[in-house]
Design an enzyme around this catalytic site. Structure first.
Site, PDB file in Angstrom:
ATOM      1  N   GLU A  29       0.869  -0.852   0.208  1.00 32.36           N
ATOM      2  CA  GLU A  29      -0.518   0.136  -0.034  1.00 32.36           C
ATOM      3  C   GLU A  29       0.708   1.067  -0.125  1.00 32.36           C
ATOM      4  O   GLU A  29       1.858   1.327   0.692  1.00 32.36           O
ATOM      5  CB  GLU A  29      -0.977   0.311   0.767  1.00 32.36           C
ATOM      6  CG  GLU A  29      -0.040  -0.132   2.468  1.00 32.36           C
ATOM      7  CD  GLU A  29      -1.090  -0.039   3.653  1.00 32.36           C
ATOM      8  OE1 GLU A  29      -1.554   2.097   3.126  1.00 32.36           O
ATOM      9  OE2 GLU A  29      -1.682   0.123   4.452  1.00 32.36           O
ATOM     10  N   LYS A  90      -5.326  10.791   0.452  1.00 33.08           N
ATOM     11  CA  LYS A  90      -5.701   9.300   1.382  1.00 33.08           C
ATOM     12  C   LYS A  90      -7.164   9.442   0.626  1.00 33.08           C
ATOM     13  O   LYS A  90      -7.769   9.195   0.833  1.00 33.08           O
ATOM     14  CB  LYS A  90      -5.934   9.565   2.601  1.00 33.08           C
ATOM     15  CG  LYS A  90      -6.194   8.217   3.453  1.00 33.08           C
ATOM     16  CD  LYS A  90      -6.199   8.656   4.976  1.00 33.08           C
ATOM     17  CE  LYS A  90      -6.888   7.637   5.358  1.00 33.08           C
ATOM     18  NZ  LYS A  90      -7.202   7.007   6.527  1.00 33.08           N
ATOM     19  N   ASP A 142     -17.206   4.491  14.112  1.00 29.70           N
ATOM     20  CA  ASP A 142     -16.086   4.455  13.139  1.00 29.70           C
ATOM     21  C   ASP A 142     -15.777   3.973  13.464  1.00 29.70           C
ATOM     22  O   ASP A 142     -14.710   2.479  13.961  1.00 29.70           O
ATOM     23  CB  ASP A 142     -15.425   5.610  13.601  1.00 29.70           C
ATOM     24  CG  ASP A 142     -13.384   5.991  13.303  1.00 29.70           C
ATOM     25  OD1 ASP A 142     -13.254   5.200  11.379  1.00 29.70           O
ATOM     26  OD2 ASP A 142     -12.591   6.736  13.063  1.00 29.70           O
ATOM     27  N   SER A 144     -13.339   1.687  10.193  1.00 27.65           N
ATOM     28  CA  SER A 144     -12.629   1.320   8.587  1.00 27.65           C
ATOM     29  C   SER A 144     -13.389   0.125   7.722  1.00 27.65           C
ATOM     30  O   SER A 144     -13.858  -0.692   7.762  1.00 27.65           O
ATOM     31  CB  SER A 144     -10.967   1.042   9.034  1.00 27.65           C
ATOM     32  OG  SER A 144     -10.447   1.049   7.671  1.00 27.65           O
ATOM     33  N   ASP A 146     -11.720  -1.170   5.073  1.00 34.26           N
ATOM     34  CA  ASP A 146     -10.104  -2.131   5.045  1.00 34.26           C
ATOM     35  C   ASP A 146     -11.609  -3.755   5.386  1.00 34.26           C
ATOM     36  O   ASP A 146     -11.781  -4.881   4.648  1.00 34.26           O
ATOM     37  CB  ASP A 146      -9.195  -2.099   6.292  1.00 34.26           C
ATOM     38  CG  ASP A 146      -9.043  -0.985   5.943  1.00 34.26           C
ATOM     39  OD1 ASP A 146      -9.018  -0.294   4.630  1.00 34.26           O
ATOM     40  OD2 ASP A 146      -7.834  -0.767   6.832  1.00 34.26           O
ATOM     41  N   LYS A 163      -3.626  -1.459  15.808  1.00 35.14           N
ATOM     42  CA  LYS A 163      -2.872  -1.267  16.793  1.00 35.14           C
ATOM     43  C   LYS A 163      -4.290  -1.132  17.680  1.00 35.14           C
ATOM     44  O   LYS A 163      -5.347  -0.710  18.066  1.00 35.14           O
ATOM     45  CB  LYS A 163      -3.152  -0.196  16.285  1.00 35.14           C
ATOM     46  CG  LYS A 163      -1.751   0.393  15.451  1.00 35.14           C
ATOM     47  CD  LYS A 163      -0.979   1.858  15.222  1.00 35.14           C
ATOM     48  CE  LYS A 163       0.704   1.909  14.565  1.00 35.14           C
ATOM     49  NZ  LYS A 163       0.157   1.856  13.845  1.00 35.14           N
TER      50      LYS A 163
HETATM   51  N1  PSU Z   1      -2.912   1.379  10.573  1.00 37.44           N
HETATM   52  C1  PSU Z   1      -1.558   0.870  10.658  1.00 37.44           C
HETATM   53  N2  PSU Z   1      -0.702   2.168   9.940  1.00 37.44           N
HETATM   54  C2  PSU Z   1      -1.089   2.467   8.756  1.00 37.44           C
HETATM   55  C3  PSU Z   1      -2.657   2.135   8.708  1.00 37.44           C
HETATM   56  C4  PSU Z   1      -3.641   1.931   9.379  1.00 37.44           C
HETATM   57  O1  PSU Z   1      -1.141   0.942  12.139  1.00 37.44           O
HETATM   58  O2  PSU Z   1      -0.264   2.921   7.417  1.00 37.44           O
HETATM   59  C5  PSU Z   1      -3.545   2.972   7.084  1.00 37.44           C
HETATM   60  C6  PSU Z   1      -4.004   1.944   6.159  1.00 37.44           C
HETATM   61  O3  PSU Z   1      -3.911   2.544   5.197  1.00 37.44           O
HETATM   62  C7  PSU Z   1      -4.990   2.153   6.223  1.00 37.44           C
HETATM   63  C8  PSU Z   1      -5.822   2.581   6.538  1.00 37.44           C
HETATM   64  O4  PSU Z   1      -6.180   1.130   6.238  1.00 37.44           O
HETATM   65  O5  PSU Z   1      -4.742   3.994   7.921  1.00 37.44           O
HETATM   66  C9  PSU Z   1      -6.614   2.857   7.861  1.00 37.44           C
HETATM   67  O6  PSU Z   1      -7.320   4.124   7.465  1.00 37.44           O
HETATM   68  P1  PSU Z   1      -8.872   4.799   8.047  1.00 37.44           P
HETATM   69  O7  PSU Z   1      -9.024   4.104  10.191  1.00 37.44           O
HETATM   70  O8  PSU Z   1      -9.348   5.812   8.298  1.00 37.44           O
HETATM   71  O9  PSU Z   1      -9.898   3.662   7.096  1.00 37.44           O
HETATM   72 MN    MN Z   2     -12.546   5.493  10.094  1.00 41.19          MN
END
Ligand code: PSU
Ligand code: MN
Length: 307
Positions: A29, A90, A142, A144, A146, A163
């Site tokens: 990524e 992003k 919230d 993700s 993902d 994390k």
């Molecule tokens: N968690 C990490 N490092 C990262 C990310 C998440 O420890 O770099 C990045 C990844 O690209 C992940 C994104 O897909 O943040 C998730 O963002 P959000 O929580 O806004 O979906």
């Molecule tokens: Mn989010």
């Protein structure tokens, strides 16, 4: 009108050649570069990750959107653009058509990296940590994107866990509901990124990369939709103290609340805050765990190519 993916996607020559010959390829990524690590450390990191994958006999393919086109495999110049991250958005699933239609440049998250990998036909992807269900999601909602992508897109994502900025228990519940196998790479415990354990179990402790490749083969041969998640713990010598990190993460979460950060800014804000709070120690761990994920993912892809 029939889709001609070449109208939208550029696959780097070396990646295209490997895919044509059924050779192993590992997706990477770019959000981890543009919004996850500071410049210029991310620049050295990007080169090293690709080197590790090649050393295992696989071809790296870092994903991004550059000037409105999807890219699978970046040149050194393109990697530098992502690392400098000037005017680099992003990009999650909802942003993708907008960024492309307006000809912009953006970094791919786990979600959009999986999307491009699936379009290009690359089933294995190495990252650092995935997004998940945030703490307090019962009121903020919230969660993700993902996790939805893992539910629907046939890519196996190798990470060092999630994390503690996330609610790991709820993240794993969500994945269970969505039918995503969660595999531990030689561990019974789903790792928590900086630390080797989270206190939450995995669905299967795979002793070797070949065992992960076998699960992927069964899942996809049977036509089951969606992806898989592998939790690969950070090597012991780079792991951080669990209690220390729990404290730093609580401070980072409070700062996030205080600053009124919301939505897609939340994860980058927390990542940068933790680097600051740990005086850069967390960055060194972040790099080492990502190197370890790149190595293991390449090994899985090599084994899968033999099946
Ligand atoms: N968690 C990490 N490092 C990262 C990310 C998440 O420890 O770099 C990045 C990844 O690209 C992940 C994104 O897909 O943040 C998730 O963002 P959000 O929580 O806004 O979906
Ligand atoms: Mn989010």
């Amino acid at each position: 009108m029939k889709l001609n993916i070449n109208d939208y996607l550029d696959i780097a020559p070396q990646v295209k050649e490997a895919l044509k010959n059924g050779e192993p390829v590992v997706a990477l990524e770019s959000t981890i570069l543009s919004h996850g690590m500071p410049y210029p450390q991310n620049s050295g990191f990007a080169a090293e990750v690709e080197k590790i994958i090649r050393a295992e006999g696989a071809v790296p393919a870092t994903m991004a959107i550059i000037n409105g086109r999807m890219k699978a495999g970046l040149t050194a110049e393109e990697l530098e653009i992502m690392c400098k991250a000037e005017n680099v958005a992003k990009v999650s699933r909802r942003d993708m058509p907008i960024i492309m239609a307006t000809g912009k440049t953006g970094a791919t998250t786990v979600t959009t990296t999986m999307m491009i990998a699936a379009q290009a036909g690359i089933p294995f992807f190495a990252t650092g940590g995935i997004g998940g269900v945030h703490r307090g999601a019962t009121t903020t909602m919230d969660i993700s994107a993902d996790l939805q992508e893992l539910a629907h897109t046939p890519v196996c994502v190798v990470c060092a866990g999630a994390k503690m900025i996330l609610d790991i228990g709820l993240t794993l519940e969500y994945l269970e509901t969505m039918g995503v196998p969660v595999i531990g790479m030689n561990t019974n415990d789903f790792p928590s990124f900086y630390c080797r354990k989270s206190g939450f179990g995995v669905d299967y402790n795979a002793p070797t990369p070949a065992d992960v490749a076998r699960v992927a083969k069964f899942k996809w041969d049977l036509g089951f939709q969606g992806g898989m998640l592998v939790g690969n713990p950070v090597p012991e010598q780079y792991a951080m103290d669990f209690d220390y990190m729990t404290k730093q993460i609580d401070i980072a979460l409070a700062a996030c609340e205080e600053a009124g950060i919301r939505g897609k800014e939340t994860t980058p804000f927390l990542l940068a805050k933790i680097v600051e709070l740990t005086g850069g120690d967390s960055l060194a761990t972040n790099m080492q765990l990502a190197y370890n994920n790149a190595r293991v993912t390449a090994q899985i892809a090599v084994e899968y190519a033999k099946l």
